[in-house]
Design an enzyme around this catalytic site. Structure first.
Site, PDB file in Angstrom:
ATOM      1  N   TYR A   1       0.791  -1.230   0.000  1.00 55.44           N
ATOM      2  CA  TYR A   1       0.000   0.000   0.000  1.00 55.44           C
ATOM      3  C   TYR A   1       0.827   1.286   0.000  1.00 55.44           C
ATOM      4  O   TYR A   1       0.255   2.379  -0.052  1.00 55.44           O
ATOM      5  CB  TYR A   1      -0.943  -0.001   1.222  1.00 55.44           C
ATOM      6  CG  TYR A   1      -1.903  -1.170   1.218  1.00 55.44           C
ATOM      7  CD1 TYR A   1      -2.885  -1.291   0.239  1.00 55.44           C
ATOM      8  CD2 TYR A   1      -1.810  -2.186   2.172  1.00 55.44           C
ATOM      9  CE1 TYR A   1      -3.757  -2.369   0.216  1.00 55.44           C
ATOM     10  CE2 TYR A   1      -2.674  -3.267   2.167  1.00 55.44           C
ATOM     11  CZ  TYR A   1      -3.647  -3.354   1.180  1.00 55.44           C
ATOM     12  OH  TYR A   1      -4.501  -4.425   1.160  1.00 55.44           O
TER      13      TYR A   1
ATOM     14  N   ASN B   1     -13.613   3.072  -1.187  1.00 56.62           N
ATOM     15  CA  ASN B   1     -12.724   1.933  -1.011  1.00 56.62           C
ATOM     16  C   ASN B   1     -13.097   1.298   0.325  1.00 56.62           C
ATOM     17  O   ASN B   1     -12.777   1.845   1.384  1.00 56.62           O
ATOM     18  CB  ASN B   1     -11.257   2.387  -0.994  1.00 56.62           C
ATOM     19  CG  ASN B   1     -10.298   1.215  -0.834  1.00 56.62           C
ATOM     20  OD1 ASN B   1     -10.704   0.084  -0.575  1.00 56.62           O
ATOM     21  ND2 ASN B   1      -9.009   1.483  -0.970  1.00 56.62           N
TER      22      ASN B   1
ATOM     23  N   HIS C   1      -9.456   0.489  -5.486  1.00 57.36           N
ATOM     24  CA  HIS C   1      -8.526  -0.302  -4.677  1.00 57.36           C
ATOM     25  C   HIS C   1      -7.111   0.153  -4.994  1.00 57.36           C
ATOM     26  O   HIS C   1      -6.735   0.257  -6.169  1.00 57.36           O
ATOM     27  CB  HIS C   1      -8.685  -1.806  -4.926  1.00 57.36           C
ATOM     28  CG  HIS C   1     -10.047  -2.257  -4.541  1.00 57.36           C
ATOM     29  ND1 HIS C   1     -10.439  -2.321  -3.223  1.00 57.36           N
ATOM     30  CD2 HIS C   1     -11.118  -2.598  -5.285  1.00 57.36           C
ATOM     31  CE1 HIS C   1     -11.705  -2.678  -3.181  1.00 57.36           C
ATOM     32  NE2 HIS C   1     -12.152  -2.852  -4.417  1.00 57.36           N
TER      33      HIS C   1
HETATM   34  C1  DQA Z   1      -7.838  -2.724  -0.640  1.00 57.21           C
HETATM   35  C2  DQA Z   1      -7.789  -4.191  -1.088  1.00 57.21           C
HETATM   36  C3  DQA Z   1      -8.518  -5.105  -0.104  1.00 57.21           C
HETATM   37  O1  DQA Z   1      -8.447  -6.432  -0.537  1.00 57.21           O
HETATM   38  C4  DQA Z   1      -7.885  -4.998   1.267  1.00 57.21           C
HETATM   39  O2  DQA Z   1      -8.602  -5.780   2.194  1.00 57.21           O
HETATM   40  C5  DQA Z   1      -7.734  -3.597   1.735  1.00 57.21           C
HETATM   41  C6  DQA Z   1      -7.329  -2.565   0.785  1.00 57.21           C
HETATM   42  C7  DQA Z   1      -6.991  -1.816  -1.551  1.00 57.21           C
HETATM   43  O3  DQA Z   1      -7.197  -0.612  -1.508  1.00 57.21           O
HETATM   44  O4  DQA Z   1      -6.104  -2.309  -2.255  1.00 57.21           O
HETATM   45  O5  DQA Z   1      -7.872  -3.313   2.927  1.00 57.21           O
HETATM   46  O6  DQA Z   1      -9.176  -2.272  -0.701  1.00 57.21           O
END
Ligand code: DQA
Length: 144
Positions: free
Chosen positions: A22, A72, A98
Site C-alpha cells: 500500500y 474503497n 482499490h
Molecule cells: C484494498 C484491497 C482489499 O483487498 C484490502 O482488504 C484492503 C485494501 C486496496 O485498496 O487495495 O484493505 O481495498
C-alpha cells in the site's frame, strides 16, 4: 459538486500497514493530495473501521444529496452485503477504488460485492486511482 470519499476498514493504517503493498503514504497524505488538486468540488472524507458507521454515512445521501462517491471499502469489499444494500437503498452513484491490484493477490480478493453496482472500478494504481476518479467526475460535470 459534492463528493463523498469513503475509506473503510484498516485504511486508517495506510503508511504503516504492509507498505510493500500500500506504500508509505498515510491517509492524511491522500486527503491532502486530493485537496491540492483544487477542483471546484466540496470533498468530504470519511474513514471508519465500523460497518455501522459506514452504512449510516451512506444513508445520509438521502438528505445530503452527494453528486458522487469514491469508495474503497477495504476487506468489506469481498464480504459485505449490508454496505452494498445501503448504497442501493439510497441510489448512491460511485466509483470503486482499490490501491492494490486485487486481481494479482489472493483469490478471495478477486470477488467484489460492489463492482457490478459501481459506475466504474479502478484497481492497482495506488493513490492515483482516487485522483483519476475525481478527475473523471469533474470532467463529467463539464462534459469534456
Ligand atoms: C484494498 C484491497 C482489499 O483487498 C484490502 O482488504 C484492503 C485494501 C486496496 O485498496 O487495495 O484493505 O481495498
Amino acid at each position: 459538486m459534492k463528493i463523498l470519499i469513503i475509506n473503510g476498514v484498516n485504511l486508517n493504517m495506510l503508511g504503516k500497514r504492509e507498505v510493500d503493498v500500500y506504500g508509505t503514504e498515510s491517509l492524511l497524505d491522500l486527503e491532502n493530495k486530493l485537496n491540492a488538486l483544487n477542483f471546484e468540488a466540496n470533498l468530504e472524507f470519511f474513514q471508519s473501521n465500523s460497518e455501522e458507521e459506514i452504512i449510516n454515512k451512506i444513508h445520509t445521501h438521502k438528505d445530503e444529496k452527494y453528486d458522487f462517491g469514491i469508495f474503497n471499502f477495504g476487506a468489506h469489499t469481498h464480504t459485505n452485503i449490508s454496505i452494498r444494500d445501503a448504497i442501493l437503498s439510497v441510489g448512491f452513484p460511485f466509483y470503486e477504488i482499490h490501491i492494490s491490484n486485487v486481481f494479482a493477490r489472493e483469490e478471495f480478493r478477486h470477488t467484489s460485492f460492489f463492482s457490478d453496482i459501481a459506475k466504474g472500478s479502478i484497481v492497482g494504481f495506488g493513490f492515483d486511482g482516487y485522483e483519476f476518479a475525481l478527475t473523471k467526475i469533474m470532467r463529467g460535470k463539464n462534459g469534456s
